[in-house]
Each structure stands twice: as structure tokens, then as C-alpha cells.
Design an enzyme around this catalytic site. Structure first.
Site, short mmCIF file in Angstrom:
data_model
loop_
_atom_site.label_atom_id
_atom_site.label_comp_id
_atom_site.label_asym_id
_atom_site.label_seq_id
_atom_site.Cartn_x
_atom_site.Cartn_y
_atom_site.Cartn_z
N GLY A 15 -7.92 0.46 0.53
CA GLY A 15 -6.57 -0.08 0.79
C GLY A 15 -6.33 -0.20 2.27
N ARG A 76 -13.04 -3.38 -2.14
CA ARG A 76 -13.65 -2.23 -2.82
C ARG A 76 -14.91 -2.78 -3.48
NH1 ARG A 76 -7.77 -0.88 -4.06
NH2 ARG A 76 -7.37 0.91 -2.75
N SER A 77 -16.08 -2.29 -3.04
CA SER A 77 -17.35 -2.91 -3.46
C SER A 77 -17.99 -2.21 -4.65
CB SER A 77 -18.33 -2.89 -2.28
OG SER A 77 -19.61 -3.31 -2.71
N ASP A 107 -10.93 8.27 1.19
CA ASP A 107 -12.04 9.10 0.69
C ASP A 107 -13.13 8.30 -0.04
OD1 ASP A 107 -10.36 8.64 -1.40
OD2 ASP A 107 -10.24 10.72 -2.08
N THR A 130 -5.30 5.35 5.69
CA THR A 130 -4.63 5.16 4.39
C THR A 130 -3.20 5.61 4.53
OG1 THR A 130 -4.37 6.05 2.15
CG2 THR A 130 -5.69 7.37 3.63
N ASP A 132 -1.44 6.93 2.38
CA ASP A 132 -1.14 8.09 1.52
C ASP A 132 -1.23 9.44 2.23
OD1 ASP A 132 -0.78 6.31 -0.49
OD2 ASP A 132 -2.58 6.82 -1.60
N ASP A 134 -3.73 11.38 2.40
CA ASP A 134 -4.33 12.34 1.46
C ASP A 134 -5.75 12.75 1.85
OD1 ASP A 134 -5.40 9.85 1.01
OD2 ASP A 134 -5.32 9.95 -1.17
N ARG A 167 26.02 4.36 -7.94
CA ARG A 167 24.82 4.29 -8.78
C ARG A 167 23.81 5.38 -8.44
NH1 ARG A 167 24.06 -2.27 -9.01
NH2 ARG A 167 25.24 -2.53 -10.93
N ARG A 176 -0.77 7.79 -4.97
CA ARG A 176 -1.42 7.85 -6.28
C ARG A 176 -1.61 9.29 -6.74
NH1 ARG A 176 -6.04 3.75 -6.03
NH2 ARG A 176 -6.21 4.86 -4.07
N GLU A 192 18.55 12.84 -2.70
CA GLU A 192 19.11 13.98 -3.45
C GLU A 192 18.00 14.76 -4.17
OE1 GLU A 192 20.97 11.17 -3.02
OE2 GLU A 192 22.31 12.43 -1.82
N SER A 220 27.04 8.89 -5.67
CA SER A 220 25.80 8.13 -5.88
C SER A 220 24.64 9.04 -5.53
CB SER A 220 25.77 6.89 -4.98
OG SER A 220 25.72 7.28 -3.62
N GLU A 227 4.46 7.69 -6.90
CA GLU A 227 3.90 6.96 -8.06
C GLU A 227 3.01 7.85 -8.93
OE1 GLU A 227 0.67 4.60 -5.44
OE2 GLU A 227 0.96 3.70 -7.39
N HIS A 258 3.75 -2.76 -2.61
CA HIS A 258 2.82 -3.00 -1.50
C HIS A 258 3.48 -3.31 -0.17
CE1 HIS A 258 0.02 -2.99 -4.83
NE2 HIS A 258 -0.94 -2.82 -3.94
N GLN A 260 5.02 -1.36 1.36
CA GLN A 260 4.82 -0.13 2.13
C GLN A 260 3.53 -0.16 2.95
OE1 GLN A 260 5.84 3.47 -0.64
NE2 GLN A 260 5.58 1.67 -1.92
#
Ligand code: F6P
Length: 328
Positions: A15, A76-77, A107, A130, A132, A134, A167, A176, A192, A220, A227, A258, A260
Site C-alpha cells: 500500500g 503486490r506481486s 511487513d 505504511t 497503519d 504497524d 447525530r 487492518r 467519544e 451528538s 477497520e 482510501h 486516508q
């Protein structure tokens, strides 16, 4: 600094993340500074197999430090996952005279690099890129800071409409397997509640928490959901559950997706990318291989690729507590 390496290949894989271009720029310019030839490889590992090589000099990377995405493209191969594919890649690199690789990615990218090194004794260094965050061995991966700013800006906007209509919004953010984006952006945007894979809040406790915030006078609410969070099947199921059990809120879902991953990198990511690129090239020049460069205690440090892949990037417990206190 002494070296036998005269030609280095650089590529991006997996990514994309803001700051990858700044890292490519840094690798290319560090090579130029040390009189090492640098070759850009397009489309990650697929590009090695297909020989998508482009010699790069200091001027080839002008005007890209502020650009999102990656000028070298990413992929991604599947072929590189096979021994035959990796042999083809090795032959192509040797034919091109490339003696070492700098791979920018996550990774999966590092796993490919490590296997490749173990099979062909080919020098490799990883730069963590990345959104993430991570990866073990660095407090920040490239793109994480930019993604946080993007997410906080989006949540601020959603809050305007949420409060105008009383709302409750579930906002799904990327991550992920980890909740770094959700937790940091949640605190930064004053959410919140934050739901992350590392902590199982459970549906009942989520309802309790939302009821408490309603009773404390909030009209609200914003719930940030990673995710990869495990409560419910997905964010839409969460919405249905809360809709069913809490009549006083009008509930909506917003999946940021995406967007993001895009956008101009923050100053933090540009500086980090510049530092990582220099460290990666100079690590190869010292004859080292199989390391990832990373930021630890504001210093550029090396972590063996094996550890970077296997190690867990842990959620910041102190920040979790801060998040809990802030939602009082
Ligand atoms: O870059 C990492 C990541 O953003 C994950 O958080 C997300 O699950 C994944 O990429 C989505 O990737 P893609 O849709 O490009 O396969």
C-alpha cells in the site's frame, strides 16, 4: 565512509503512503552525494521481474518531496512469491548491475526482501512506509502522521454536521490489524469512543458508554472504529445494533477509506523520510544487510528485518488511558 557498492536499486511496494516520494528522493540524493548510481524500479517486485528500471540522478527527484503516492508506483506481486519469480528477479538485477536493494513498504514487502536475501545473498535494507504504523522497530512509519492529520480533519468536518443534527456517527478508519490510526485520531479529534482490534469493548459496554455520554449532556457523538475492530461484523452492523437499542440518536456511518492514504505528506513525514533514506543508503555502504531503518527515541536506528516482521507494534496503553479519561 567506504563501500564496494556502486549501484543501488530503490522501489516501493504494498500500500502506498504519503512520504514515500520523499524517501525515494532521499535515497537518490544520498546515492548521488556518495557517487553511487541509483536505479528506480517501477511497480515493486513485479517491476524487478519485468526489468522496469530507470536510472535516477539528483535532478530526477526534483519537485516530489511534497507529493503523495509514489512516483515509482506500487504493486503486490504474486510472481515474486514463487521461487521461479525470485530467480527471474535476481537475474534481472544482476543483468542491470544492481548490487543492493532499498525497499520501501510494510511487513509484506520486508518478508519478500528477506526471503530474497536468504536465497541469493542479495543485500537489502527496508524503509517502513505504511499509514497503519504497524511495524515493530520504529515509533513512526512513513505516512502515519499525514494520515492522522487527514483523518482528524475529516472527523472535525463530520462533527460539524453531527452536532447540527444531534447525530451519532460511526467513522471507520484504516488499520487492518491495528488501532494506531483510530486511537491517535480519536484522541486528536475528541471522539467519544474509540474501537480498536487490540481491545474488545463488547456491544453492551459500547451501549453503556454511549448512554453515559448522552446522560452527561452530549447531544451528538463520534465513535471512531478501526477497520480491523472485532466488535460486530463491520461498522454497518454496529450502526444497526445501536439503532435498535438507542432510540434517541439518529445514527450514521462514514467510511473514510482510501482518502486516508492520499495527499501531500506532513512536514514530519517529509523529515522522517529524508532521514530514513540517508540512513538506508549509508547502512548498505557499511556492508550491512537485512535491516530496517526506524525512528526510536528520535534517533535513526536499525532493527533486523526478521524482528521488524515478527515483532508486534504495540498499542500505546498510556494513550488508551488518556482516551478513556477524555471521554468522561
Ligand atoms: O496501507 C495499509 C492499508 O491502508 C490497510 O489499513 C488497509 O486495510 C489496506 O491498506 C487496504 O489496502 P488495499 O485496498 O489497497 O488493498
Amino acid at each position: 565512509m567506504s563501500t564496494n557498492i556502486t549501484k543501488i536499486g530503490v522501489m516501493t511496494s504494498g500500500g502506498d503512503a504519503p512520504g514515500m516520494n520523499a524517501a525515494i528522493r532521499s535515497v537518490v540524493r544520498t546515492c548521488a552525494y556518495h557517487n553511487i548510481d541509483c536505479v528506480g524500479i517501477f511497480r515493486g517486485y513485479d517491476g524487478i521481474i519485468e526489468g522496469l528500471f530507470q536510472p535516477m540522478n539528483a535532478r530526477s527527484v526534483k519537485g516530489i518531496i511534497n507529493k503523495g503516492g509514489t512516483i515509482l508506483k506500487s504493486a503486490r506481486s504474486d510472481e515474486f512469491r514463487t521461487k521461479q519469480g525470485r530467480k527471474k528477479a535476481y537475474d534481472c538485477l544482476v543483468k542491470e548491475g544492481i548490487q543492493a536493494l532499498i525497499v520501501i513498504g510494510g511487513d509484506g514487502t520486508f518478508t519478500g526482501a528477506l526471503v530474497f536475501n536468504e536465497e541469493f545473498n542479495f543485500p537489502v535494507i527496508g524503509i517502513p512506509g505504511t499509514i497503519d504504523n504497524d511495524i515493530y522497530g520504529t515509533t513512526h512509519t512513513l505516512g502515519f502522521d499525514t494520515a492522522l492529520n487527514t483523518v482528524v480533519e475529516a472527523i472535525d468536518k463530520i462533527r460539524d454536521t453531527a452536532s447540527s443534527h444531534n447525530r451519532l456517527f460511526f467513522i471507520e478508519v484504516m488499520g487492518r490489524d491495528v488501532g494506531h490510526i483510530a486511537l491517535n485520531a480519536g484522541v486528536g479529534a475528541g471522539a467519544e469512543e474509540v474501537l480498536i482490534p487490540e481491545e474488545d469493548l463488547g456491544l453492551d459496554r459500547l451501549l453503556d458508554s454511549l448512554n453515559r455520554s448522552k446522560q452527561s449532556g452530549k447531544s451528538s457523538s463520534i465513535v471512531v472504529v478501526a477497520e480491523g475492530d472485532k466488535i460486530g461484523k463491520n461498522v454497518f452492523e454496529l450502526k444497526d445494533y445501536v439503532d435498535e437499542h438507542m432510540s434517541y440518536y439518529d445514527v450514521r456511518v462514514s467510511v473514510l477509506g482510501h482518502m486516508q492514504r492520499g495527499g501531500s505528506p506532513s512536514c514530519f513525514d517529509r523529515v522522517l523520510a529524508s532521514r530514513m533514506g540517508v540512513k538506508a543508503v549509508e547502512t548498505l555502504m557499511q556492508g550491512k544487510t537485512n535491516y530496517m531503518v526506524g525512528l526510536l527515541n528520535n534517533l535513526m536506528e536499525l532493527t533486523p528485518l526478521k524482528k521488524a516482521i515478527k515483532g508486534k507494534s504495540k498499542i500505546n496503553k498510556e494513550l488508551l488511558r488518556v482516551s478513556d479519561i477524555m471521554t468522561t
